[in-house]
Scaffold this active site. Structure first.
Site, PDB file in Angstrom:
ATOM      1  N   TYR A 150      -9.243   5.513   7.336  1.00  0.00           N
ATOM      2  CA  TYR A 150      -9.330   5.917   8.745  1.00  0.00           C
ATOM      3  C   TYR A 150     -10.402   6.998   8.813  1.00  0.00           C
ATOM      4  O   TYR A 150     -10.239   8.074   8.217  1.00  0.00           O
ATOM      5  CB  TYR A 150      -7.997   6.478   9.232  1.00  0.00           C
ATOM      6  CG  TYR A 150      -6.915   5.429   9.420  1.00  0.00           C
ATOM      7  CD1 TYR A 150      -6.119   5.004   8.361  1.00  0.00           C
ATOM      8  CD2 TYR A 150      -6.687   4.859  10.672  1.00  0.00           C
ATOM      9  CE1 TYR A 150      -5.128   4.039   8.542  1.00  0.00           C
ATOM     10  CE2 TYR A 150      -5.695   3.900  10.863  1.00  0.00           C
ATOM     11  CZ  TYR A 150      -4.921   3.494   9.794  1.00  0.00           C
ATOM     12  OH  TYR A 150      -3.943   2.547   9.980  1.00  0.00           O
ATOM     13  N   HIS A 180       0.840  -1.199   0.000  1.00  0.00           N
ATOM     14  CA  HIS A 180       0.000   0.000   0.000  1.00  0.00           C
ATOM     15  C   HIS A 180       0.877   1.251   0.000  1.00  0.00           C
ATOM     16  O   HIS A 180       1.727   1.419   0.863  1.00  0.00           O
ATOM     17  CB  HIS A 180      -0.906   0.017   1.230  1.00  0.00           C
ATOM     18  CG  HIS A 180      -2.061  -0.931   1.124  1.00  0.00           C
ATOM     19  ND1 HIS A 180      -3.218  -0.783   1.859  1.00  0.00           N
ATOM     20  CD2 HIS A 180      -2.254  -2.019   0.352  1.00  0.00           C
ATOM     21  CE1 HIS A 180      -4.064  -1.760   1.546  1.00  0.00           C
ATOM     22  NE2 HIS A 180      -3.496  -2.532   0.642  1.00  0.00           N
ATOM     23  N   TYR A 214       3.773   7.292   9.642  1.00  0.00           N
ATOM     24  CA  TYR A 214       3.048   6.051   9.365  1.00  0.00           C
ATOM     25  C   TYR A 214       3.979   4.992   8.766  1.00  0.00           C
ATOM     26  O   TYR A 214       3.921   3.827   9.147  1.00  0.00           O
ATOM     27  CB  TYR A 214       1.869   6.325   8.424  1.00  0.00           C
ATOM     28  CG  TYR A 214       0.860   5.191   8.390  1.00  0.00           C
ATOM     29  CD1 TYR A 214      -0.163   5.123   9.341  1.00  0.00           C
ATOM     30  CD2 TYR A 214       0.938   4.197   7.422  1.00  0.00           C
ATOM     31  CE1 TYR A 214      -1.081   4.084   9.317  1.00  0.00           C
ATOM     32  CE2 TYR A 214       0.022   3.154   7.395  1.00  0.00           C
ATOM     33  CZ  TYR A 214      -0.999   3.109   8.347  1.00  0.00           C
ATOM     34  OH  TYR A 214      -1.891   2.080   8.330  1.00  0.00           O
ATOM     35  N   LYS A 252       1.436   0.477  14.914  1.00  0.00           N
ATOM     36  CA  LYS A 252       2.863   0.447  15.282  1.00  0.00           C
ATOM     37  C   LYS A 252       3.282  -0.735  16.166  1.00  0.00           C
ATOM     38  O   LYS A 252       4.475  -1.037  16.274  1.00  0.00           O
ATOM     39  CB  LYS A 252       3.229   1.744  16.041  1.00  0.00           C
ATOM     40  CG  LYS A 252       3.212   2.977  15.185  1.00  0.00           C
ATOM     41  CD  LYS A 252       4.488   3.102  14.371  1.00  0.00           C
ATOM     42  CE  LYS A 252       4.392   4.154  13.306  1.00  0.00           C
ATOM     43  NZ  LYS A 252       4.320   3.657  11.954  1.00  0.00           N
ATOM     44  N   PRO A 304      -3.830   1.000  18.702  1.00  0.00           N
ATOM     45  CA  PRO A 304      -3.562   0.464  17.365  1.00  0.00           C
ATOM     46  C   PRO A 304      -3.742   1.467  16.220  1.00  0.00           C
ATOM     47  O   PRO A 304      -3.435   1.143  15.066  1.00  0.00           O
ATOM     48  CB  PRO A 304      -4.564  -0.692  17.228  1.00  0.00           C
ATOM     49  CG  PRO A 304      -5.609  -0.446  18.243  1.00  0.00           C
ATOM     50  CD  PRO A 304      -4.990   0.349  19.339  1.00  0.00           C
TER      51      PRO A 304
HETATM   52  P1  RFL Z   1       2.088 -11.040  22.039  1.00  0.00           P
HETATM   53  O1  RFL Z   1       1.598 -11.187  20.655  1.00  0.00           O
HETATM   54  O2  RFL Z   1       1.139 -10.643  23.090  1.00  0.00           O
HETATM   55  O3  RFL Z   1       2.759 -12.433  22.430  1.00  0.00           O
HETATM   56  C1  RFL Z   1       3.188 -12.714  23.755  1.00  0.00           C
HETATM   57  C2  RFL Z   1       3.167 -14.209  23.959  1.00  0.00           C
HETATM   58  O4  RFL Z   1       3.620 -14.512  25.274  1.00  0.00           O
HETATM   59  C3  RFL Z   1       2.771 -15.489  25.850  1.00  0.00           C
HETATM   60  N1  RFL Z   1       2.840 -15.396  27.326  1.00  0.00           N
HETATM   61  C4  RFL Z   1       3.545 -16.230  28.090  1.00  0.00           C
HETATM   62  N2  RFL Z   1       4.301 -17.292  27.778  1.00  0.00           N
HETATM   63  C5  RFL Z   1       4.880 -17.951  28.809  1.00  0.00           C
HETATM   64  N3  RFL Z   1       4.716 -17.593  30.116  1.00  0.00           N
HETATM   65  C6  RFL Z   1       3.960 -16.547  30.460  1.00  0.00           C
HETATM   66  N4  RFL Z   1       3.821 -16.208  31.740  1.00  0.00           N
HETATM   67  C7  RFL Z   1       3.345 -15.814  29.425  1.00  0.00           C
HETATM   68  N5  RFL Z   1       2.539 -14.729  29.404  1.00  0.00           N
HETATM   69  C8  RFL Z   1       2.242 -14.492  28.128  1.00  0.00           C
HETATM   70  C9  RFL Z   1       1.402 -15.171  25.287  1.00  0.00           C
HETATM   71  O5  RFL Z   1       0.535 -16.299  25.347  1.00  0.00           O
HETATM   72  C10 RFL Z   1       1.758 -14.767  23.860  1.00  0.00           C
HETATM   73  O6  RFL Z   1       1.730 -15.862  22.975  1.00  0.00           O
HETATM   74  O7  RFL Z   1       3.309 -10.021  22.115  1.00  0.00           O
HETATM   75  P2  RFL Z   1       4.493  -9.748  21.050  1.00  0.00           P
HETATM   76  O8  RFL Z   1       5.067 -11.041  20.562  1.00  0.00           O
HETATM   77  O9  RFL Z   1       5.372  -8.755  21.690  1.00  0.00           O
HETATM   78  O10 RFL Z   1       3.759  -9.116  19.775  1.00  0.00           O
HETATM   79  C11 RFL Z   1       3.166  -7.844  19.852  1.00  0.00           C
HETATM   80  C12 RFL Z   1       1.991  -7.740  18.891  1.00  0.00           C
HETATM   81  O11 RFL Z   1       1.141  -8.848  19.101  1.00  0.00           O
HETATM   82  C13 RFL Z   1       1.203  -6.431  19.060  1.00  0.00           C
HETATM   83  O12 RFL Z   1       2.079  -5.350  19.279  1.00  0.00           O
HETATM   84  C14 RFL Z   1       0.331  -6.094  17.835  1.00  0.00           C
HETATM   85  O13 RFL Z   1      -0.661  -7.055  17.648  1.00  0.00           O
HETATM   86  C15 RFL Z   1      -0.319  -4.708  17.998  1.00  0.00           C
HETATM   87  N6  RFL Z   1      -1.252  -4.371  16.895  1.00  0.00           N
HETATM   88  C16 RFL Z   1      -0.776  -3.881  15.694  1.00  0.00           C
HETATM   89  N7  RFL Z   1       0.550  -3.735  15.488  1.00  0.00           N
HETATM   90  C17 RFL Z   1       1.025  -3.311  14.259  1.00  0.00           C
HETATM   91  O14 RFL Z   1       2.249  -3.165  14.119  1.00  0.00           O
HETATM   92  N8  RFL Z   1       0.184  -3.044  13.198  1.00  0.00           N
HETATM   93  C18 RFL Z   1      -1.157  -3.170  13.323  1.00  0.00           C
HETATM   94  O15 RFL Z   1      -1.875  -2.974  12.328  1.00  0.00           O
HETATM   95  C19 RFL Z   1      -1.689  -3.572  14.613  1.00  0.00           C
HETATM   96  N9  RFL Z   1      -3.024  -3.717  14.791  1.00  0.00           N
HETATM   97  C20 RFL Z   1      -2.625  -4.512  17.076  1.00  0.00           C
HETATM   98  C21 RFL Z   1      -3.496  -4.177  15.986  1.00  0.00           C
HETATM   99  C22 RFL Z   1      -3.166  -4.989  18.266  1.00  0.00           C
HETATM  100  C23 RFL Z   1      -4.529  -5.104  18.409  1.00  0.00           C
HETATM  101  N10 RFL Z   1      -5.016  -5.606  19.640  1.00  0.00           N
HETATM  102  C24 RFL Z   1      -5.935  -6.641  19.769  1.00  0.00           C
HETATM  103  C25 RFL Z   1      -4.354  -5.206  20.865  1.00  0.00           C
HETATM  104  C26 RFL Z   1      -4.861  -4.282  16.119  1.00  0.00           C
HETATM  105  C27 RFL Z   1      -5.388  -4.723  17.335  1.00  0.00           C
HETATM  106  C28 RFL Z   1      -6.885  -4.771  17.442  1.00  0.00           C
HETATM  107  C1  PHB Z   2      -5.620  -4.141  11.002  1.00  0.00           C
HETATM  108  O1  PHB Z   2      -5.739  -4.444   9.803  1.00  0.00           O
HETATM  109  O2  PHB Z   2      -5.885  -4.948  11.907  1.00  0.00           O
HETATM  110  C2  PHB Z   2      -5.180  -2.779  11.380  1.00  0.00           C
HETATM  111  C3  PHB Z   2      -4.749  -1.918  10.380  1.00  0.00           C
HETATM  112  C4  PHB Z   2      -4.339  -0.640  10.719  1.00  0.00           C
HETATM  113  C5  PHB Z   2      -4.378  -0.229  12.031  1.00  0.00           C
HETATM  114  C6  PHB Z   2      -4.797  -1.104  13.018  1.00  0.00           C
HETATM  115  C7  PHB Z   2      -5.203  -2.382  12.697  1.00  0.00           C
HETATM  116  O3  PHB Z   2      -4.011   1.034  12.332  1.00  0.00           O
END
Ligand code: RFL
Ligand code: PHB
Length: 421
Positions: free
Chosen positions: A227, A98, A411, A323, A319
């Site tokens: 957005y 994109h 971004y 980032k 989110p």
């Molecule tokens: P995670 O993915 O939470 O993984 C951590 C893992 O550790 C395990 N764990 C344990 N294991 C052993 N012992 C324990 N005591 C433990 N406690 C926990 C967990 O089960 C899990 O498997 O963290 P990690 O690896 O640092 O990854 C981070 C990302 O998941 C997170 O930053 C992103 O998902 C955030 N995010 C987005 N980031 C982007 O860069 N671009 C996006 O478009 C974006 N969209 C989003 C998002 C996060 C969202 N939510 C739900 C918070 C959209 C949403 C809606």
């Molecule tokens: C997503 O596709 O889950 C998504 C995309 C952009 C954002 C957050 C989440 O800023």
């Protein structure tokens, strides 16, 4: 297992071990990684490529980790890291490049041409689920150890030269002796919680709303992301492929997923879109629906002796700026480089600068995510004047080249090395 039950159960196992009737195992590795989310798996892969031995301990099953629908947008830095880890093939085939996205306000859409404004930079739409699957497959193919369903994971002695990680599995207590512990265990993990209280500072802002997300096998309403700032609240039109859409609505924190039927979700999304998108929106049954709270959170420092935090274990962004996963990937790059230098060049320079290096980048992304969240959401109790201020700021931003470039530059994200202080 609820946290409250963890200690008594461990105490019971230790007692049984003293009596000699519970088997105990001890393994040794160079880096013990806690958490098999994207951070832990990517770190494992980068270390493996450099010949460094690591074991990952994860409290959930692999299927559970894959069932969490989260990030969708990857910065170039993250794409490059996945290539470096040798797991980029499917991403390049299936990911969507994109070069811009739309900002919608006062019922009209305006494109931010990221590519043109940043001298050719893009982002890639590729779901966190797919990226995690690629990393899991690569780990399995290389025969590397990931312990899933590890109970009562604990980190010990990271202030000494001999840190350890213990966990329980199948009624047995296991110990991993290691040189370093990598806390990749997310926001609710055990690593940050085990840091000494007098040596850690946490910065936090909790937002008064959440995001209700829906995944559906319907074609995206637009070929790029939208957005939307609307008087009814924020909305985001995202996607996973040309046939799978991801949509979000700002909702009150008190809302429960069960209150939102698919019909109610689509109706509310339509209400927050411009007339063209409203007409084009294809709806269908949701295949996932969840509410996520929004939070800005940073831990300082990110190193405690021989334990290091990476990814969501150390920081959370709302989110809006996409980032979170990207920051996790760059923490992991800095950490893997520090470990590689330690083992290959016998220097602790990277280890010593890890926290500072990460935090500078983290605060930059935190600021952007907070600012973009403030600009796009309705804040309860702030009244119509807040909406007017937001619309005026958006009007300025899209009509000013430097304003638009500010959004675009933030971004697409910072390069790995972005100059001295
Ligand atoms: P995670 O993915 O939470 O993984 C951590 C893992 O550790 C395990 N764990 C344990 N294991 C052993 N012992 C324990 N005591 C433990 N406690 C926990 C967990 O089960 C899990 O498997 O963290 P990690 O690896 O640092 O990854 C981070 C990302 O998941 C997170 O930053 C992103 O998902 C955030 N995010 C987005 N980031 C982007 O860069 N671009 C996006 O478009 C974006 N969209 C989003 C998002 C996060 C969202 N939510 C739900 C918070 C959209 C949403 C809606
Ligand atoms: C997503 O596709 O889950 C998504 C995309 C952009 C954002 C957050 C989440 O800023």
């Amino acid at each position: 297992m609820p946290d409250g039950q963890a200690l008594p159960k461990l105490a019971f196992i230790v007692l049984r071990q003293l009596n000699g009737d519970t088997p105990m195992s001890t393994t040794r590795t160079q880096v013990a990684i806690v958490g098999a989310g994207p951070s832990g798996l990517l770190l494992g892969q980068l270390l493996h490529k450099a010949g460094i031995d690591a074991i990952i301990v994860e409290r959930q099953t692999g299927d559970y980790v894959l069932s969490r629908i989260r990030a969708g947008v990857l910065e170039q830095v993250c794409i490059d890291l996945l290539d470096e880890a040798g797991v980029g093939q499917r991403m390049h085939k299936e990911g969507l490049i994109h070069g811009g996205f739309d900002l919608l306000f006062k019922g009209k859409r305006h494109r931010i041409d990221m590519n043109q404004l940043t001298g050719g930079k893009n982002v890639m739409v590729y779901g966190q689920t797919e990226l995690t699957r690629d990393l899991m497959d690569a780990r399995q193919a290389a025969g590397l150890t990931t312990i899933y369903e590890a109970g009562n994971v604990q980190v010990h002695d990271f202030d000494s030269q001999k840190p350890r990680v213990t966990y329980e599995k199948n009624g047995q207590l296991h110990t991993i002796e290691c040189d370093f512990i990598a806390g990749c265990d997310g926001f609710h993990g055990v690593c940050r919680a085990s840091a000494p209280k007098n040596g850690i500072k946490e910065f936090e802002k909790v937002y008064p709303f959440g995001w209700l997300g829906v995944l559906s096998d319907t074609p995206p309403v637009h070929h790029e992301l939208i957005y939307a700032n609307s008087p009814r609240g924020f909305a985001l039109c995202s996607q996973r492929s040309e046939t799978r859409s991801r949509y979000y609505l700002q909702v009150p924190l008190t809302d429960k997923v069960e209150q939102w039927s698919d019909e109610a979700f689509w109706a509310e999304l339509r209400n927050r879109l411009d007339p063209e998108a409203r007409d084009k929106l294809v709806t269908g049954p949701s295949i996932e629906k969840s509410i996520a709270p929004l939070r800005s959170f940073v831990t300082e420092p990110m190193r405690f002796g021989r334990m290091f935090l990476a990814g969501d274990a150390g920081h959370i962004v709302p989110p809006t700026g996409a980032k979170g996963l990207n920051l996790a990937a760059t923490d992991v790059k800095y950490l893997s480089t520090a470990f590689i230098e330690y083992y290959q060049e016998n220097t602790e320079a990277g280890i010593d600068s890890y926290s500072e290096r990460c935090l500078r980048r983290i605060w930059r992304a935190e600021r952007f995510s907070w600012w973009f969240t403030q600009l796009m959401h309705r804040f309860p109790g702030e009244g119509e004047i807040a909406q007017k201020f937001q619309e005026a700021e958006l009007d300025y931003l899209i009509h000013s080249e430097s304003g638009s470039r500010t959004i675009a530059e933030n971004y697409v994200g910072l390069p790995l090395d972005f100059g001295d202080h």
